[in-house]
Motif scaffolding. Structure first.
Motif, short mmCIF file in Angstrom:
data_model
loop_
_atom_site.label_atom_id
_atom_site.label_comp_id
_atom_site.label_asym_id
_atom_site.label_seq_id
_atom_site.Cartn_x
_atom_site.Cartn_y
_atom_site.Cartn_z
N PRO A 1 0.81 -1.17 0.23
CA PRO A 1 -0.06 0.27 -0.03
C PRO A 1 0.87 1.16 0.07
O PRO A 1 1.91 1.34 0.74
CB PRO A 1 -0.86 -0.09 1.36
N MET A 2 0.31 2.28 -0.83
CA MET A 2 1.13 3.67 -0.84
C MET A 2 0.11 4.79 -1.12
O MET A 2 -0.90 4.48 -1.57
CB MET A 2 2.35 3.46 -2.17
N ALA A 3 0.53 5.95 -0.65
CA ALA A 3 -0.29 7.02 -0.98
C ALA A 3 -0.03 7.72 -2.16
O ALA A 3 1.24 8.17 -2.39
CB ALA A 3 0.06 7.99 0.35
N PRO A 4 -1.07 7.74 -3.21
CA PRO A 4 -0.73 8.60 -4.36
C PRO A 4 -1.02 9.82 -4.34
O PRO A 4 -1.81 10.44 -3.68
CB PRO A 4 -1.86 7.75 -5.39
N TYR A 5 -0.24 10.44 -5.34
CA TYR A 5 -0.13 11.91 -5.31
C TYR A 5 -0.57 12.17 -6.93
O TYR A 5 0.56 11.73 -7.67
CB TYR A 5 0.95 12.66 -4.76
N LEU A 6 -1.52 12.75 -7.23
CA LEU A 6 -1.90 12.65 -8.60
C LEU A 6 -1.29 14.04 -9.49
O LEU A 6 -1.49 15.04 -8.69
CB LEU A 6 -3.29 12.47 -9.07
N SER A 7 -0.61 13.95 -10.46
CA SER A 7 -0.43 15.04 -11.36
C SER A 7 -1.08 14.91 -12.78
O SER A 7 -0.45 14.22 -13.71
CB SER A 7 1.17 15.23 -11.61
N ARG A 8 -2.32 15.35 -12.80
CA ARG A 8 -2.90 15.03 -14.06
C ARG A 8 -2.39 15.88 -15.15
O ARG A 8 -2.35 15.16 -16.43
CB ARG A 8 -4.41 15.69 -13.70
N GLU A 9 -1.74 16.94 -14.90
CA GLU A 9 -1.08 17.77 -16.04
C GLU A 9 0.01 17.10 -16.59
O GLU A 9 0.05 17.15 -17.72
CB GLU A 9 -0.45 19.00 -15.36
N ARG A 10 0.82 16.43 -15.78
CA ARG A 10 2.10 15.58 -16.24
C ARG A 10 1.43 14.02 -16.77
O ARG A 10 2.33 13.24 -17.27
CB ARG A 10 3.00 15.45 -15.24
N GLY A 11 0.39 13.84 -16.42
CA GLY A 11 -0.15 12.20 -16.66
C GLY A 11 0.51 11.30 -15.64
O GLY A 11 1.02 10.30 -16.33
N GLU A 12 0.92 11.71 -14.71
CA GLU A 12 1.80 10.75 -13.59
C GLU A 12 0.91 10.54 -12.12
O GLU A 12 0.20 11.38 -11.81
CB GLU A 12 3.01 11.21 -13.35
N ILE A 13 1.19 9.37 -11.62
CA ILE A 13 0.97 9.17 -10.34
C ILE A 13 2.24 8.87 -9.64
O ILE A 13 3.06 8.37 -9.91
CB ILE A 13 0.33 7.82 -10.15
N LEU A 14 2.43 9.80 -8.46
CA LEU A 14 3.49 10.17 -7.71
C LEU A 14 3.27 9.44 -6.32
O LEU A 14 2.25 9.39 -5.62
CB LEU A 14 3.81 11.37 -7.75
N PHE A 15 4.44 8.78 -5.89
CA PHE A 15 4.79 8.02 -4.39
C PHE A 15 5.86 8.39 -3.79
O PHE A 15 6.92 8.33 -4.45
CB PHE A 15 4.46 6.66 -4.60
N LEU A 16 5.81 9.16 -2.67
CA LEU A 16 6.95 9.31 -1.81
C LEU A 16 7.47 7.93 -1.51
O LEU A 16 6.95 6.91 -0.97
CB LEU A 16 6.82 10.18 -0.59
N THR A 17 8.80 7.77 -1.49
CA THR A 17 9.54 6.37 -1.18
C THR A 17 10.81 6.75 -0.59
O THR A 17 11.49 7.86 -0.70
CB THR A 17 9.46 5.40 -2.17
N ASP A 18 11.39 5.60 -0.01
CA ASP A 18 13.03 5.80 0.55
C ASP A 18 13.72 5.08 -0.77
O ASP A 18 13.33 3.92 -1.08
CB ASP A 18 12.76 4.78 1.73
N ALA A 19 14.66 5.98 -1.14
CA ALA A 19 15.50 5.40 -2.18
C ALA A 19 16.22 4.10 -1.92
O ALA A 19 16.69 3.59 -2.81
CB ALA A 19 16.41 6.56 -2.55
#
Length: 159
Positions: A33-51
């Motif tokens: 499970p991850m928390a999505p952040y949507l960027s409709r303008e760029r057409g991307e779904i973003l998730f913060l994570t540990d590198a």
């Protein structure tokens, strides 16, 4: 119709606070499970994570991912490709108080990264009928008047 379906995908996806992100770990699939952040303008779904997380290694080895969103009577499945970014402007854009709980080193920590998913296809299931209609549809299917109940709108979207 295609633009309308694309808008419906982004509108529905915005309503979800969590989704399951599936990556390939060698020959196995792994979901978390991850928390999505949507960027409709760029057409991307973003998730913060540990590198340094295992999912970063998995995405770098195989960028094909799936994201599954579910909540009461709404379901969205996404296929796409992922990459990992440590772009500070992107991290700043999506950082919030919840992220602080998961990443106590703060947004400027050296291991903060963004998993960037570029969706290529989505499938939406939206249960549009009320409980009474659902019961009627199930009853008709049960007694043989219909091959299956008709209670859900299903749309495939090319993104």
């Amino acid at each position: 119709m295609a633009a309308e379906a694309t808008d419906k995908f982004w509108d529905m996806a915005e309503d979800f606070s969590t989704c399951m992100v599936t990556t390939r770990d060698g020959q196995r699939l792994r979901s978390r499970p991850m928390a999505p952040y949507l960027s409709r303008e760029r057409g991307e779904i973003l998730f913060l994570t540990d590198a340094t997380s295992h999912k970063v290694d998995e995405v770098e080895a195989e960028p094909q991912v799936a994201c599954s969103f579910t909540q009461k009577n709404e379901y969205v499945a996404v296929s796409g490709t992922a990459r990992v970014s440590q772009d500070r402007a992107l991290i700043d854009e999506i950082w919030d108080d919840e992220a602080e709980a998961w990443m106590p080193q703060g947004k400027d920590g050296p291991n903060v990264a963004v998993l960037v998913v570029t969706p290529s296809q989505a499938e939406i299931w939206d249960v549009t009928s009320n409980k009474l209609t659902q019961a009627w549809e199930f009853a008709k299917a049960y007694i043989g008047d219909k091959p299956q109940p008709d209670t859900t709108e299903n749309v495939k979207v090319q993104l």
